[in-house]
Design a protein around this motif. Structure first.
Motif, PDB file in Angstrom:
ATOM      1  N   ASN A 309       0.845  -1.178   0.000  1.00 43.44           N
ATOM      2  CA  ASN A 309       0.000   0.000   0.000  1.00 43.44           C
ATOM      3  C   ASN A 309       0.887   1.237   0.000  1.00 43.44           C
ATOM      4  N   LEU A 310       0.739   2.104  -0.984  1.00 43.22           N
ATOM      5  CA  LEU A 310       1.539   3.322  -1.074  1.00 43.22           C
ATOM      6  C   LEU A 310       0.902   4.398  -0.192  1.00 43.22           C
ATOM      7  N   VAL A 311       1.547   4.674   0.936  1.00 43.71           N
ATOM      8  CA  VAL A 311       1.015   5.653   1.880  1.00 43.71           C
ATOM      9  C   VAL A 311       1.268   7.070   1.382  1.00 43.71           C
ATOM     10  N   GLY A 312       2.472   7.316   0.846  1.00 45.00           N
ATOM     11  CA  GLY A 312       2.829   8.640   0.343  1.00 45.00           C
ATOM     12  C   GLY A 312       4.269   8.971   0.653  1.00 45.00           C
ATOM     13  N   ARG A 313       4.685  10.182   0.296  1.00 41.62           N
ATOM     14  CA  ARG A 313       6.041  10.627   0.610  1.00 41.62           C
ATOM     15  C   ARG A 313       6.134  11.072   2.063  1.00 41.62           C
ATOM     16  N   LYS A 314       7.309  10.866   2.642  1.00 41.95           N
ATOM     17  CA  LYS A 314       7.541  11.278   4.030  1.00 41.95           C
ATOM     18  C   LYS A 314       9.005  11.647   4.187  1.00 41.95           C
ATOM     19  N   GLU A 315       9.270  12.661   4.994  1.00 42.53           N
ATOM     20  CA  GLU A 315      10.649  13.032   5.306  1.00 42.53           C
ATOM     21  C   GLU A 315      11.124  12.184   6.482  1.00 42.53           C
ATOM     22  N   ILE A 316      12.205  11.415   6.254  1.00 36.23           N
ATOM     23  CA  ILE A 316      12.712  10.477   7.260  1.00 36.23           C
ATOM     24  C   ILE A 316      14.236  10.541   7.275  1.00 36.23           C
ATOM     25  N   LEU A 317      14.815  10.340   8.449  1.00 35.27           N
ATOM     26  CA  LEU A 317      16.269  10.212   8.561  1.00 35.27           C
ATOM     27  C   LEU A 317      16.676   8.839   8.039  1.00 35.27           C
ATOM     28  N   VAL A 318      17.546   8.817   7.027  1.00 38.71           N
ATOM     29  CA  VAL A 318      18.019   7.558   6.457  1.00 38.71           C
ATOM     30  C   VAL A 318      19.545   7.587   6.379  1.00 38.71           C
ATOM     31  N   ALA A 319      20.149   6.414   6.410  1.00 39.17           N
ATOM     32  CA  ALA A 319      21.596   6.311   6.198  1.00 39.17           C
ATOM     33  C   ALA A 319      21.885   6.679   4.752  1.00 39.17           C
ATOM     34  N   LEU A 339      25.646  -5.948  19.209  1.00 35.67           N
ATOM     35  CA  LEU A 339      24.272  -5.452  19.168  1.00 35.67           C
ATOM     36  C   LEU A 339      23.897  -4.731  17.872  1.00 35.67           C
ATOM     37  N   HIS A 340      24.816  -3.964  17.275  1.00 34.52           N
ATOM     38  CA  HIS A 340      24.501  -3.210  16.062  1.00 34.52           C
ATOM     39  C   HIS A 340      25.797  -2.665  15.475  1.00 34.52           C
ATOM     40  N   LEU A 341      25.716  -2.096  14.271  1.00 33.90           N
ATOM     41  CA  LEU A 341      26.881  -1.460  13.652  1.00 33.90           C
ATOM     42  C   LEU A 341      27.435  -0.367  14.550  1.00 33.90           C
ATOM     43  N   ASN A 342      28.707  -0.091  14.404  1.00 34.48           N
ATOM     44  CA  ASN A 342      29.322   1.031  15.108  1.00 34.48           C
ATOM     45  C   ASN A 342      28.744   2.322  14.534  1.00 34.48           C
ATOM     46  N   GLN A 343      27.913   2.986  15.298  1.00 35.63           N
ATOM     47  CA  GLN A 343      27.174   4.147  14.804  1.00 35.63           C
ATOM     48  C   GLN A 343      28.047   5.375  14.556  1.00 35.63           C
ATOM     49  N   GLU A 344      29.283   5.340  15.002  1.00 36.22           N
ATOM     50  CA  GLU A 344      30.189   6.462  14.741  1.00 36.22           C
ATOM     51  C   GLU A 344      30.431   6.638  13.245  1.00 36.22           C
ATOM     52  N   TYR A 345      30.281   5.567  12.482  1.00 32.48           N
ATOM     53  CA  TYR A 345      30.634   5.617  11.061  1.00 32.48           C
ATOM     54  C   TYR A 345      29.414   5.684  10.145  1.00 32.48           C
ATOM     55  N   VAL A 346      28.213   5.758  10.716  1.00 37.48           N
ATOM     56  CA  VAL A 346      26.999   5.824   9.903  1.00 37.48           C
ATOM     57  C   VAL A 346      26.533   7.276   9.825  1.00 37.48           C
ATOM     58  N   ARG A 347      26.342   7.756   8.621  1.00 38.60           N
ATOM     59  CA  ARG A 347      25.890   9.125   8.398  1.00 38.60           C
ATOM     60  C   ARG A 347      24.395   9.114   8.071  1.00 38.60           C
ATOM     61  N   TYR A 348      23.616   9.881   8.816  1.00 38.57           N
ATOM     62  CA  TYR A 348      22.188  10.003   8.558  1.00 38.57           C
ATOM     63  C   TYR A 348      21.874  11.382   7.993  1.00 38.57           C
ATOM     64  N   GLU A 349      20.953  11.395   7.048  1.00 37.23           N
ATOM     65  CA  GLU A 349      20.495  12.641   6.448  1.00 37.23           C
ATOM     66  C   GLU A 349      18.972  12.609   6.333  1.00 37.23           C
ATOM     67  N   LEU A 350      18.362  13.784   6.267  1.00 35.77           N
ATOM     68  CA  LEU A 350      16.922  13.880   6.100  1.00 35.77           C
ATOM     69  C   LEU A 350      16.593  13.846   4.603  1.00 35.77           C
ATOM     70  N   HIS A 351      15.805  12.850   4.189  1.00 29.41           N
ATOM     71  CA  HIS A 351      15.427  12.733   2.784  1.00 29.41           C
ATOM     72  C   HIS A 351      13.940  12.389   2.676  1.00 29.41           C
ATOM     73  N   ARG A 352      13.373  12.720   1.528  1.00 28.82           N
ATOM     74  CA  ARG A 352      11.998  12.309   1.237  1.00 28.82           C
ATOM     75  C   ARG A 352      12.036  10.864   0.716  1.00 28.82           C
ATOM     76  N   VAL A 353      11.210  10.024   1.274  1.00 36.00           N
ATOM     77  CA  VAL A 353      11.142   8.638   0.814  1.00 36.00           C
ATOM     78  C   VAL A 353       9.673   8.269   0.586  1.00 36.00           C
ATOM     79  N   TRP A 354       9.469   7.251  -0.220  1.00 40.63           N
ATOM     80  CA  TRP A 354       8.136   6.681  -0.375  1.00 40.63           C
ATOM     81  C   TRP A 354       7.867   5.710   0.759  1.00 40.63           C
TER      82      TRP A 354
END
Length: 355
Positions: A309-319, A339-354
């Protein structure tokens, strides 16, 4: 092109698996197709920035290494970071996540809650760096008025080379855009996979992948395609107890006509067998049962076991633009932490996604 990579952080463009079946029309009108030259990017994204100014306008992206300031870059090497001096704008953690709830995916909310002492998200300036070859833009525009889903949505007709639904009207159209997106005409990559214990110990599984994306090749026709969009071969190179196992996949376009063709070579038996179980929720190669076949590449294969189901576009923080993870200055032990990847090396940005 040869791509050698340690680990890739994926920006998740989520599709809610809720609701019922979608329409199978497709085929945009001339006025809709014209939007790919005006308010939309050639791939269907919104060209303009957002009202808050936190997402800039798309201005063509990074078209080449030289365009990014690295004219001496050789294909197959670790990609240099075009944004090394970007500072962290803010950090999302368990203590302040409520403040950013509207721009967090459900997955990241769950991780922040599950690991409040170690999981965090460093947010950087949004860089709209994505770019494709001009021929892919041209092909996308060309097939936008002819592409449509087959009955049941389990394949696409009237499409070749480009992304079939740049202005998707259903969840199935959006997921087929992902399946049929251009990656490269062909490539080889050395990758690592690590099923970690809770304490952080692991045995690294190494693969050599070979890929040929015939759907996206210049001059290809639907007739020449012969219902195969991708040829993929994966060989396990380590550890020794698994080395030599080979998976071969022919990914099909019309999956009502024929599901993917897959074969496995087992070095212990010295036999090649058909592998119809390389699909859906069956365990992925050498994953210790922790990953499924259809999770590979975010999602792949037939979408038939889900309602999209296509809800729509949304602005979300993504790697996004996580060049640090791809750096040749890092070791696996720097990236793979308990527990998870070393978060020091993951860059997050705000993007529009479906969604």
């Amino acid at each position: 092109m040869t791509i050698t990579t340690k680990l890739r952080a994926l920006g998740l463009t989520a599709l809610a698996t809720l609701g019922t079946s979608a329409a199978f029309a497709g085929e945009l009108s001339p006025d809709q197709v014209a939007r790919l030259d005006t308010d939309l990017t050639p791939m269907g994204g919104i060209r303009a920035g957002n009202e808050a100014g936190t997402i800039p306008a798309w201005e063509g992206g990074i078209k080449s290494a030289a365009d990014a300031g690295f004219p001496d870059f050789k294909s197959g090497g670790h990609h240099p970071d075009p944004f090394p001096d970007d500072p962290v704008l803010y950090t999302v953690n368990a203590a302040n996540m409520a403040q950013y709830a509207d721009i967090l995916s459900e997955g990241n909310k769950a991780l922040l809650q599950a690991y409040p002492d170690t999981y965090f998200m460093n947010v950087y300036q949004t860089r709209r760096s994505a770019a494709y070859p001009q021929r892919i833009y041209d092909a996308t525009k060309r097939i936008a008025s002819t592409a449509s889903l087959i009955d049941g949505g389990n394949g696409v007709v009237g499409a070749i080379e480009g992304v079939p639904f740049p202005i998707p009207e259903s969840g199935l159209e959006a997921i087929w855009n992902h399946i049929l997106r251009w990656r490269a005409d062909k490539g080889t990559r050395a990758i690592g996979q690590a099923p970690l214990t809770r304490g952080g110990s692991y045995t690294l599984v190494k693969f050599i992948d070979n890929y040929m994306g015939v759907y996206g090749m210049a001059g290809m026709t639907e007739e020449e395609l012969d219902n195969v969009i991708i040829y993929f071969k994966q060989r396990v190179s380590a550890p020794a107890r698994l080395a030599g196992e080979v998976l071969l996949v022919h990914e099909t376009m019309d999956q009502n006509k024929e599901h993917r063709r897959a074969w496995i070579y087992n070095p212990g038996q010295r036999r090649v067998r058909r592998a119809p179980n390389v699909s859906f929720d069956n365990p992925r190669t050498a994953s210790d049962g922790l990953a499924t076949s259809d999770q590979f590449d975010l999602f792949n294969g037939s979408p038939e076991r889900y309602n999209w189901n296509l809800v729509g576009r949304k602005e979300i923080l993504v790697a996004y633009n996580s060049y640090k993870l791809h750096s040749n200055e890092l070791k696996y032990s720097d990236i793979l932490t308990p527990l998870h990847l070393n978060q020091e090396y993951v860059r997050y940005e705000l993007h529009r996604v479906w969604v």
